[in-house]
Design an enzyme around this catalytic site. Structure first.
Site, mmCIF file in Angstrom:
data_model
loop_
_atom_site.group_PDB
_atom_site.id
_atom_site.type_symbol
_atom_site.label_atom_id
_atom_site.label_comp_id
_atom_site.label_asym_id
_atom_site.label_seq_id
_atom_site.Cartn_x
_atom_site.Cartn_y
_atom_site.Cartn_z
ATOM 1 N N ASN A 1 -3.240 -5.578 2.171
ATOM 2 C CA ASN A 1 -4.471 -5.623 2.936
ATOM 3 C C ASN A 1 -4.353 -4.772 4.204
ATOM 4 O OD1 ASN A 1 -6.989 -6.476 3.955
ATOM 5 N ND2 ASN A 1 -6.008 -8.139 5.088
ATOM 6 N N GLY B 1 -8.898 -0.343 16.704
ATOM 7 C CA GLY B 1 -8.690 0.732 17.657
ATOM 8 C C GLY B 1 -7.299 1.313 17.647
ATOM 9 N N ARG C 1 4.232 -4.426 22.668
ATOM 10 C CA ARG C 1 5.355 -3.718 22.051
ATOM 11 C C ARG C 1 5.377 -2.234 22.394
ATOM 12 N NH1 ARG C 1 5.453 -4.997 15.871
ATOM 13 N NH2 ARG C 1 3.281 -5.641 16.166
ATOM 14 N N GLN D 1 -13.548 -10.405 24.241
ATOM 15 C CA GLN D 1 -12.877 -11.555 23.644
ATOM 16 C C GLN D 1 -12.012 -12.215 24.715
ATOM 17 O OE1 GLN D 1 -9.693 -10.846 20.835
ATOM 18 N NE2 GLN D 1 -10.031 -12.785 19.773
ATOM 19 N N TYR E 1 -0.606 35.669 37.329
ATOM 20 C CA TYR E 1 -1.500 34.516 37.358
ATOM 21 C C TYR E 1 -2.917 35.010 37.633
ATOM 22 C CZ TYR E 1 -4.161 30.541 38.897
ATOM 23 O OH TYR E 1 -5.156 29.610 39.030
#
Length: 445
Positions: A167, A105, A16, A76, A346
């Site tokens: 939950n 995660g 998704r 897995q 710079y």
């Protein structure tokens, strides 16, 4: 305190997100969501941290190897549910005699302090939250202080659907109990998957304690799509802003200031609107960061002023009372006390001595197409506007570089250097040029 371990589930495909970057590597506060989860586990004092990954995301595996080492990875394959994912880590914890917490995660806002209450129980503990809109969340059915059941919304009665205690999925138990219960979980359900939530009913069935501890809904927010990632980022930024304001940092428009996960700012510093901090920014007390500046991997000391429209890149190190002004970029340069570069310059790879002044349009020419070299500007030196200092080169203390110079050789202390062509003036040549140009233009019509 009992021994602690964490299993972080990171094997989801994250389709998704619609992104080539694996879901758990998307950043919140300039840090991968997975790293936030690992940080929380480390904050809990977990002596073992196992990350469960899938075969479809070698980038996730490589990320974990860099952070924790190959010993922290469980695979897995194939993906058969959350319970199956936790069992993928069982062999790595076969010799572990302590408590295990299962986290995710893709839950970047969950901190160690939110998780800590799950430890210390003899049975199974889950983290719950009061949902503003319970929707499709699984409901926690409580009997006093005991967790009686976790019921999925699609299987709940109207009475259970009316509950707002939900939950989060975070679950803890002693290692031996957790894996013994998971060994009895079946996949007799519509999806044919093994669910971690089933351990609650199994634990109650054998008389083990089951309980729930509560966390804020925002803390347990999971990220599955880009809109949720943006929401998590907004929540993270609000927490950071509130913390800095409480610590004495002045921000007139805090909603426009964006922080990284590791930003450090001292009390008394003023942050003007529309400032962005990337990773590694360290700002001391009493500095001023003006609008539209971007700071990453840089250190700014007390009394220094940055911006507006300045960019400090990694390795920029500004001492006390340094001024870096509008449209100045500094990278890997130490600027000593009171040095100034106020306009359009710079400065890359080098140093600027105390009290030195770098004029507008100055460039440290630090790259020859193959290698970087350093430019050293001494204490009290003056670099005239529109100068190019071609590295490697050293400008001595108190030296002066004339405006418009290209300096390719070292300049001794207190010397004056010019590196430009002599000016030539031809009277009337401007008028002649205009007439020729006008005639040429007319001839083309």
């Amino acid at each position: 305190m009992t021994r602690r371990a964490a299993i972080i589930l990171a094997a989801g495909q994250g389709t998704r997100m619609r992104s080539p970057l694996p879901k758990v590597l998307h950043p919140v506060g300039h840090r991968a969501m997975l790293d936030h989860a690992i940080d929380a586990a480390e904050g809990l004092g977990c002596e073992r941290i196992i990350v469960v990954v899938g075969t479809h995301s070698p980038e996730v595996r490589a990320h974990v190897e860099r952070r924790l080492g190959a010993h922290a990875i469980a695979v897995q394959d194939p993906p058969l549910g959350t319970g199956h994912a936790v069992r993928a880590a069982e062999a790595l914890l076969a010799d572990f005699d302590g408590e295990v917490v299962v986290t995710y995660g893709d839950v970047p806002l969950l901190r160690a302090a939110d998780i800590a209450p799950v430890f210390g129980g003899e049975g199974v503990t889950v983290i719950g939250f009061e949902a503003r809109d319970p929707g499709a969340y699984g409901r926690l059915v409580m009997e006093g202080d005991t967790l009686a059941a976790i019921t999925e919304a699609k299987e709940a009665s109207p009475q259970v659907l009316a509950l707002t205690t939900c939950n989060s999925g975070v679950t803890a138990a002693p290692a031996r109990l957790l894996f013994e219960l998971l060994g009895r979980v079946t996949n007799d359900n519509a999806k044919g998957e093994y669910y971690l939530t089933d351990v609650v009913a199994l634990a109650r069935g054998q008389g083990a304690l089951t309980r729930a501890v509560m966390a804020a809904e925002d803390a347990v927010m999971g990220v599955n799509a880009q809109g949720e990632l943006a929401q998590a980022e907004a929540l993270f930024q609000q927490v950071q802003r509130d913390a800095f304001l409480a610590a004495g940092v002045t921000m007139s428009a805090p909603d426009t200031v964006h922080f990284a996960w590791d930003t450090q700012i001292g009390a008394g510093t003023v942050i003007e609107p529309y400032v962005v901090f990337g990773p590694g920014a360290r700002i001391a007390e009493g500095a001023r960061i003006r609008s539209f500046s971007h700071i990453e991997g840089a250190t700014v000391a007390s009394g220094a002023e940055v911006g507006p429209y300045a960019r400090l890149r990694p390795g920029a190190d500004l001492a006390e009372d340094v001024k870096v002004g509008n449209f100045v970029e500094v990278k890997a340069v130490r600027m000593e006390r009171g040095a100034k570069a106020n306009h359009l310059s710079y400065l890359g790879d080098g140093s600027v001595g105390a009290g030195a002044n770098v004029g507008a349009g100055t460039i440290f020419c630090n790259y020859d197409g193959f290698n970087k070299a350093r430019t050293e500007v001494g204490e009290g030196a003056f670099i005239g506007s529109n100068s190019a200092l071609v590295a490697p080169v050293s400008i001595g203390a108190g030296a002066i570089v004339g405006s418009g110079s290209v300096i390719t050789e070292d300049v001794p202390a207190d010397a004056m250097a010019f590196g430009r062509a002599r000016q030539v003036v031809k009277d009337g040549a401007g008028a002649v040029f205009r007439e020729k140009a006008r005639a040429k233009k007319e001839s083309r019509r």
